[in-house]
Design a protein around this motif. Structure first.
Motif, mmCIF file in Angstrom:
data_model
loop_
_atom_site.group_PDB
_atom_site.id
_atom_site.type_symbol
_atom_site.label_atom_id
_atom_site.label_comp_id
_atom_site.label_asym_id
_atom_site.label_seq_id
_atom_site.Cartn_x
_atom_site.Cartn_y
_atom_site.Cartn_z
ATOM 1 N N TYR A 267 58.825 -0.838 45.140
ATOM 2 C CA TYR A 267 59.108 0.598 45.172
ATOM 3 C C TYR A 267 60.232 0.991 46.125
ATOM 4 C CZ TYR A 267 54.804 1.012 42.521
ATOM 5 O OH TYR A 267 53.847 0.897 41.556
ATOM 6 N N VAL A 271 56.731 7.242 45.854
ATOM 7 C CA VAL A 271 55.491 6.553 45.457
ATOM 8 C C VAL A 271 54.407 7.621 45.322
ATOM 9 C CG1 VAL A 271 55.900 4.244 46.431
ATOM 10 C CG2 VAL A 271 54.920 6.024 47.877
ATOM 11 N N GLY A 289 55.577 4.677 40.975
ATOM 12 C CA GLY A 289 56.695 4.983 41.851
ATOM 13 C C GLY A 289 58.012 4.567 41.243
ATOM 14 N N TYR A 291 61.669 2.484 41.252
ATOM 15 C CA TYR A 291 62.135 1.141 41.641
ATOM 16 C C TYR A 291 63.630 0.976 41.360
ATOM 17 C CZ TYR A 291 60.377 0.775 36.830
ATOM 18 O OH TYR A 291 60.085 1.020 35.513
#
Ligand code: HAM
Length: 430
Positions: A267, A271, A289, A291
């Motif tokens: 992440y 989040v 979350g 990325y």
């Protein structure tokens, strides 16, 4: 030798009292997932149940609990290390890069299926469990975070779940986490001896995961710890503020949880987790979350992504705990109960005609007692039962018994299908 289920797994069967074991309830969840995915324009992706181990080590992170303790890893006959997928994001990213799905400006994908983690089984935690997940590639704007979060909430709402708690945080970028990680380690080092065993081990390798600790002593100690929010880079801070204001504008309640880090290493920035009041220790229904930058670690393009996954078993347990409604189980529309050989022969013909006209039907077998037949009709969730004895055959008149209302409707056997067809059509629309 007796054969039994492996620990931490369960069979999903028809007509079970616990909803997470009951196939009709699973169908309801799966239908709702498909309906919501369609509403938000997410397309389904199915990836293999096993992948090369390296994908998850790289994807989920070697210091995560999932990789260090929980993977089902085996060597295949070609000597390659394979792992039963413990989560979906790494596999979806692998497919996205391998099949060049980035050639379209954005991709919105969802998946449903079994996942595997070797953990201590307890209420809401299994070794084979099921997730529905979504991944949204190609949009860096917080609008994508907002969409994924609201999709998750829409799914829970469509299933009748209430009193859910949305928790948000920003973990910044890999770069901005370095000074925070150092500050946290420095703060905790003098208290190392009082930390729980798990946290002691995390102090060197991945101190951020200590924020996740369930140990009350660790939590107390963390009350005075430096906060991630004070270390965020400008871009992450603006992103987070914009997401919060999008949620506020839409009247979506949430709390900012400065210690929310999540147990997967990929992440960046946003989040979030959604928790329920009925799940006890395993109270997290789902989480996800952003990325951004992560695809490059797999030699993929620099394309941002955000996703979410939720456990289907946990949804079912929460629905039961909150008394959320399930649709009525759809058994056969007509359950024929023949009494005697002639009636059985006629029933076979009626059954054939019913199925030919697409009316779900079945015939009772076993005990020739009317009461037993009616009980079975109820158990199967049949809408109507039709008892066929000598009198009915002779007079060509029978009565349809409404299994739940216990009312009777007279019906002529000579125009049986013609009478039932409009009744079935009306019923199927409900
Ligand atoms: P996760 O938080 O590891 O995230 O799992 C998501 C959900 O799966 C959990 O909130 C829980 O409901 C369910 N779950 C996890 N482990 C178990 C278990 N042992 N038994 C029952 N249910 C379980 C992920 O997996 C990420 N891939 C989510 C994501 C998608 N992030 C970005 N995209």
């Amino acid at each position: 030798m007796t054969y039994s289920l492996p620990k931490g797994t369960f069979d999903i069967l028809p007509n079970q009292p616990e909803p997470w074991r009951c196939i009709e309830k699973w169908h309801h969840i799966e239908r709702t997932i498909r309906m919501i995915s369609h509403l938000y324009n997410y397309k389904e992706i199915r990836t293999p149940i096993f992948e090369r181990t390296e994908l998850f080590v790289r994807g989920v992170g070697s210091t995560s609990d999932i990789v260090s303790k929980e993977m089902y890893t085996f060597e295949d006959k070609g000597g390659r290390s394979m792992t039963l997928r413990p989560e979906g994001t790494a596999s979806v990213i692998r497919a996205y890069i391998e099949k060049s799905l980035h050639m379209t400006p954005f991709q919105k994908l969802f998946y449903i299926g079994p996942f595997f983690r070797y953990d201590r089984p307890q209420a809401g935690r299994f070794r084979q469990f099921h997730q529905v997940g979504v991944e949204f590639f190609g949009e860096a704007d917080p609008f994508a975070d907002y969409e994924v979060i609201t999709l998750a909430l829409a799914l829970y709402e469509a299933l009748g779940l209430k009193h859910l708690k949305l928790m948000l945080n920003s973990v910044g970028t890999e770069h901005s986490r370095i000074p925070y990680r150092n500050a946290l380690r420095e703060f905790l080092l003098p208290h190392k001896d009082t930390l729980s065993e798990d946290s002691k081990q995390r102090l060197e390798k991945n101190p951020l995961r200590i924020l996740d600790s369930k140990d009350p002593n660790d939590q107390k100690l963390l009350d005075g710890a430096p906060q991630m929010g004070d270390f965020l880079d400008e871009a992450s801070r603006t992103h987070f503020e914009k997401l919060c204001s999008l949620l506020e504008q839409a009247n979506v309640p949430f709390t900012v949880e400065p210690r929310l880090v999540r147990g997967l290493d990929y992440y960046n920035k946003t989040v979030f987790e959604i928790a329920s009041d009925v799940l006890g220790a395993q109270n997290v229904l789902g989480g996800g979350g952003r990325y951004d930058g992560f695809l490059q670690q797999f030699n993929g393009p620099d394309i941002p992504g955000i996703g979410f996954a939720t456990g289907i078993e946990r949804i079912l347990v929460t629905m039961e705990g909150q008394g959320a409604p399930f649709p009525r189980d759809r058994g056969p529309f007509i359950y024929l109960i023949p009494l005697g050989e002639t009636a059985e022969r006629i029933s076979q013909k009626l059954l054939h005609d019913l199925r030919q006209t697409h009316i779900p039907a079945d015939v009772h077998r076993g005990s020739k007692k009317v009461q037993k037949g009616l009980q079975t009709a109820e158990l199967l969730g049949a809408t109507y039962a039709l008892v066929l004895g000598d009198n009915e055959i002779e007079s060509k008149q029978a009565s349809l018994k409404d299994v739940t209302k216990r009312e009777e409707i007279p019906i002529s056997l000579t125009s049986f299908i013609e009478t039932l067809q409009p009744m079935w059509k009306q019923h199927a629309q409900l």
